[in-house]
Design a protein around this motif. Structure first.
Motif, PDB file in Angstrom:
ATOM      1  N   GLY A 213       0.831  -1.200   0.000  1.00 55.45           N
ATOM      2  CA  GLY A 213       0.000   0.000   0.000  1.00 55.45           C
ATOM      3  C   GLY A 213       0.859   1.240   0.000  1.00 55.45           C
ATOM      4  O   GLY A 213       2.050   1.198   0.329  1.00 55.45           O
ATOM      5  N   ILE A 214       0.255   2.351  -0.386  1.00 58.74           N
ATOM      6  CA  ILE A 214       0.939   3.638  -0.433  1.00 58.74           C
ATOM      7  C   ILE A 214      -0.001   4.719   0.083  1.00 58.74           C
ATOM      8  O   ILE A 214      -1.219   4.571   0.012  1.00 58.74           O
ATOM      9  CB  ILE A 214       1.386   3.992  -1.873  1.00 58.74           C
ATOM     10  CG1 ILE A 214       0.178   3.974  -2.828  1.00 58.74           C
ATOM     11  CG2 ILE A 214       2.484   3.076  -2.357  1.00 58.74           C
ATOM     12  CD1 ILE A 214       0.517   4.444  -4.232  1.00 58.74           C
ATOM     13  N   PRO A 215       0.536   5.815   0.605  1.00 63.37           N
ATOM     14  CA  PRO A 215      -0.339   6.916   1.037  1.00 63.37           C
ATOM     15  C   PRO A 215      -1.025   7.534  -0.167  1.00 63.37           C
ATOM     16  O   PRO A 215      -0.412   7.729  -1.218  1.00 63.37           O
ATOM     17  CB  PRO A 215       0.617   7.898   1.704  1.00 63.37           C
ATOM     18  CG  PRO A 215       1.948   7.592   1.126  1.00 63.37           C
ATOM     19  CD  PRO A 215       1.951   6.120   0.840  1.00 63.37           C
ATOM     20  N   GLY A 359       9.524  15.120   1.060  1.00 63.24           N
ATOM     21  CA  GLY A 359       8.303  15.859   1.360  1.00 63.24           C
ATOM     22  C   GLY A 359       7.274  14.992   2.046  1.00 63.24           C
ATOM     23  O   GLY A 359       7.516  13.869   2.466  1.00 63.24           O
ATOM     24  N   GLY A 360       6.098  15.533   2.155  1.00 58.24           N
ATOM     25  CA  GLY A 360       5.004  14.800   2.774  1.00 58.24           C
ATOM     26  C   GLY A 360       4.468  15.501   4.028  1.00 58.24           C
ATOM     27  O   GLY A 360       3.566  16.304   3.955  1.00 58.24           O
ATOM     28  N   PRO A 361       5.008  15.234   5.205  1.00 58.58           N
ATOM     29  CA  PRO A 361       6.114  14.324   5.483  1.00 58.58           C
ATOM     30  C   PRO A 361       5.783  12.845   5.357  1.00 58.58           C
ATOM     31  O   PRO A 361       6.678  12.006   5.464  1.00 58.58           O
ATOM     32  CB  PRO A 361       6.469  14.655   6.939  1.00 58.58           C
ATOM     33  CG  PRO A 361       5.188  15.139   7.537  1.00 58.58           C
ATOM     34  CD  PRO A 361       4.484  15.874   6.433  1.00 58.58           C
ATOM     35  N   THR A 362       4.502  12.521   5.113  1.00 55.88           N
ATOM     36  CA  THR A 362       4.123  11.118   4.944  1.00 55.88           C
ATOM     37  C   THR A 362       4.463  10.677   3.531  1.00 55.88           C
ATOM     38  O   THR A 362       3.601  10.590   2.652  1.00 55.88           O
ATOM     39  CB  THR A 362       2.627  10.923   5.242  1.00 55.88           C
ATOM     40  OG1 THR A 362       2.308  11.545   6.489  1.00 55.88           O
ATOM     41  CG2 THR A 362       2.269   9.455   5.312  1.00 55.88           C
ATOM     42  N   SER A 363       5.712  10.429   3.301  1.00 54.18           N
ATOM     43  CA  SER A 363       6.220   9.964   2.014  1.00 54.18           C
ATOM     44  C   SER A 363       7.433   9.105   2.315  1.00 54.18           C
ATOM     45  O   SER A 363       7.553   8.571   3.422  1.00 54.18           O
ATOM     46  CB  SER A 363       6.547  11.165   1.113  1.00 54.18           C
ATOM     47  OG  SER A 363       6.940  10.741  -0.177  1.00 54.18           O
TER      48      SER A 363
END
Length: 591
Positions: A213-215, A359-363
């Motif tokens: 899965g990915i954000p 970036g993201g920071p959820t990356s």
């Protein structure tokens, strides 16, 4: 047509601007944000013209059986909204809905309205059922996205029901296997794994400590391919997933195992194509390409022209590293040693180091080709692309470690990565640089303002004032900081303390700042306050404002100019003259 720019502004990040199926090709045009039907050389707009510029935006167009209609995510702004939607700050918000559109009449029928956000959609083979994602403020889609299913008939749905996701888990992708079986990715175990829904219940197809899965930052991104599906569902299909395992990504046959792909280090967006899988593959030193994969043999064939790599270039092969942090945690990174086909540094000289803050920071740091990292490595720099706490690919516990600690753990981990390489003799302690864009720019600025580790920095459209970000950004991220910092405005003192702008009095490190003048996510004002503070404080700096650029630069000439300007700036600060003939941007020397 040559002037048809395919791109959507949904969530400001876009994605899902193309839709095709049943002999129909649809595309969202950047200029007007309308969906157009493309039939050879004929192009016809099929959705209404907005009242305001970009007032109606579309994404994730899914053509229905028969090709007479499609369903899609619609986002309406300002005067184009059919009903008010007021956010927590009392401001008017965009409205996100799931809509059915007749391709002949252009008539739009709302299928799903009410949730703050919707995603998907996915329609079964016969067109009788539809699935979608929905989530609400203050959650982001990787926090608590729900999977819903309903019967679909014409321009209406019936019997809508939630089947998975919600508090404590987040469905991030789905794909139909026939008409009565839906495969999806969810993380109630703490890892995004694969499950299947049927009218009889839910079955877990995968039980592994890996991330299938990915954000869901953009529409259209996925990780599932269901191959060999039949409309009547007389036999289960083969399920494949793009899976992240401790920072690397590969193709996994669910229930069977990993499929080795020669020369491939990353894979994304797999899709079924007959008995094969089509996906984007690449690696740290090979170009990304769309390929067709034979799952039985692992052999793959390019279907597209690859992103060009300079002739004869071999590149730097990154090494995954895990390192400890001063507060007793661990973080991860990709370390790129310097690599040039024509030049090497002195044997007794440690290389300068560029720390990349994603970036993201959820990356996450990526295992696909990273041209910026390769550029620095080819110029004699070592590079470390940091997966600080909060990054994806390591399970929910690691991802959630940044909750309420943004500006703390990410800075700590980036500094720890640099010091780890210095201690191993792989970087020069006096020639450390940090750079990043967007959320990575925020981490960069805070590291430069609150530590004395780095000799220079590069800030690309980074956040300098968290209060401004909380009150002046787009809908998708307007409540993101509730989890990353604290609830706004109750936690305003924390927003002040964690803002780089609050620490510019202690800033002594030179910074080059790059910004797009049309950025709606991090407006130019966020960069300009840092530039003004450096000017007032007598700190050496440079500032480049790029016309016509939004959040992340897309024009090739601007991308080239940006990286060359940073090389020239770092050369000025570290005392070397670049071999490349690059132009130093307007440089403001320090006192």
């Amino acid at each position: 047509p040559d002037d048809f720019d395919v791109r959507t502004r949904v969530h400001e990040y876009g994605g899902g601007a193309l839709g095709a199926g049943h002999g129909v090709v649809l595309a969202c045009r950047w200029d007007d944000q309308r969906v157009h039907l493309i039939d050879g050389d004929e192009v016809r707009a099929v959705t209404p013209e907005p009242i305001a510029h970009h007032g109606i935006r579309w994404a994730a167009m899914t053509v229905l059986h028969g090709g007479a209609a499609f369903v899609a995510v619609r986002e309406t702004h300002g005067a184009d909204r059919l009903h008010p939607n007021v956010n927590v700050h009392g401001d008017d918000e965009a409205v996100n809905e799931l809509v059915h559109v007749d391709l002949v009449s252009g008539e739009c029928s709302v299928l799903v309205s009410g949730p703050d956000f919707v995603g998907g959609p996915w329609v079964n083979h016969g067109g009788s059922r539809i699935a979608w994602l929905q989530w609400n403020h203050p959650h982001m889609p990787w926090d608590a996205a729900e999977l819903w299913i309903a019967d679909l008939a014409g321009g209406a749905i019936a019997g809508a029901a939630r089947v998975a996701g919600g508090t404590g888990s987040a469905v991030c992708d789905a794909a139909w296997d026939g008409d009565d079986r839906l495969v999806f990715c969810d993380d109630p175990s703490g890892w995004w794994n694969v499950y299947a829904w049927t009218p009889d219940g839910i079955e877990r197809l995968q039980d592994e400590a890996v991330e299938s899965g990915i954000p869901r930052w953009v529409s259209g991104d996925g990780c599932l391919a269901v191959v060999g599906s039949s409309p009547d569902g007389d036999r289960p299909a083969d399920v494949f997933a793009a899976t992240a395992d401790r920072g690397s990504t590969h193709l996994r046959h669910i229930g069977v195992g990993e499929i080795p792909l020669a020369g491939v280090a990353s894979i994304s967006n797999p899709m079924a194509y007959g008995s094969d899988v089509v996906a984007v593959v690449g690696g740290p030193t090979i170009a990304n390409a769309v390929v067709r994969i034979d799952p039985a043999s692992g052999e793959w064939t390019p279907l597209s022209d690859a992103v060009p790599v300079p002739d004869g270039a071999t590149g730097s092969v990154p090494v995954p590293i895990t390192f400890g942090t001063p507060d007793g945690a661990v973080a991860h990174a990709l370390h790129y040693p310097p690599a040039s086909d024509t030049h090497v540094g002195p044997d007794d000289e440690r290389p300068p180091l560029v720390v990349l803050s994603h970036g993201g920071p959820t990356s996450a740091a990526r295992t696909s080709i990273h041209l910026t990292a390769q550029y620095w490595a080819s110029r004699g720099f070592a590079v470390v692309d940091v997966d600080y706490r909060g990054s994806v690919g390591y399970g929910r516990e690691f991802r959630d470690a940044l909750r309420h600690h943004w500006g703390i753990h990410d800075v700590t981990d980036c500094v720890a990565a640099a010091q780890h390489l210095v201690e191993r003799g792989l970087a020069h302690s006096d020639r450390l640089i940090i750079e990043g864009g967007s959320a990575g720019g925020y981490t960069t600025l805070l590291a430069l303002c609150t530590t004395n580790v780095f000799a220079a920095g590069g800030d690309m459209f980074g956040v300098s004032d968290l209060r401004a970000l909380a009150t002046d950004t787009h809908k998708f991220e307007s409540r993101y900081l509730d989890s990353m910092i604290g609830e706004w405005p109750a936690e305003e003192p924390t927003y002040v303390e964690r803002s780089p702008l609050s620490h510019v009095a202690t800033l002594t490190t030179p910074i080059i700042v790059l910004q797009g003048d049309e950025d709606e996510v991090v407006p130019p004002s966020q960069s300009e306050v840092i530039v003004d503070a450096m000017r007032a404080g007598g700190i050496a700096h440079a500032y480049l404002l790029f016309a016509g650029e939004q959040h992340g630069f897309r024009k090739p000439e601007n991308i080239v100019r940006g990286v060359e300007a940073r090389l020239a700036f770092y050369g000025r600060i570290l005392g070397f003259e670049p071999f490349d003939q690059v132009e130093l941007p307007e440089f403001v020397p320090g006192r």
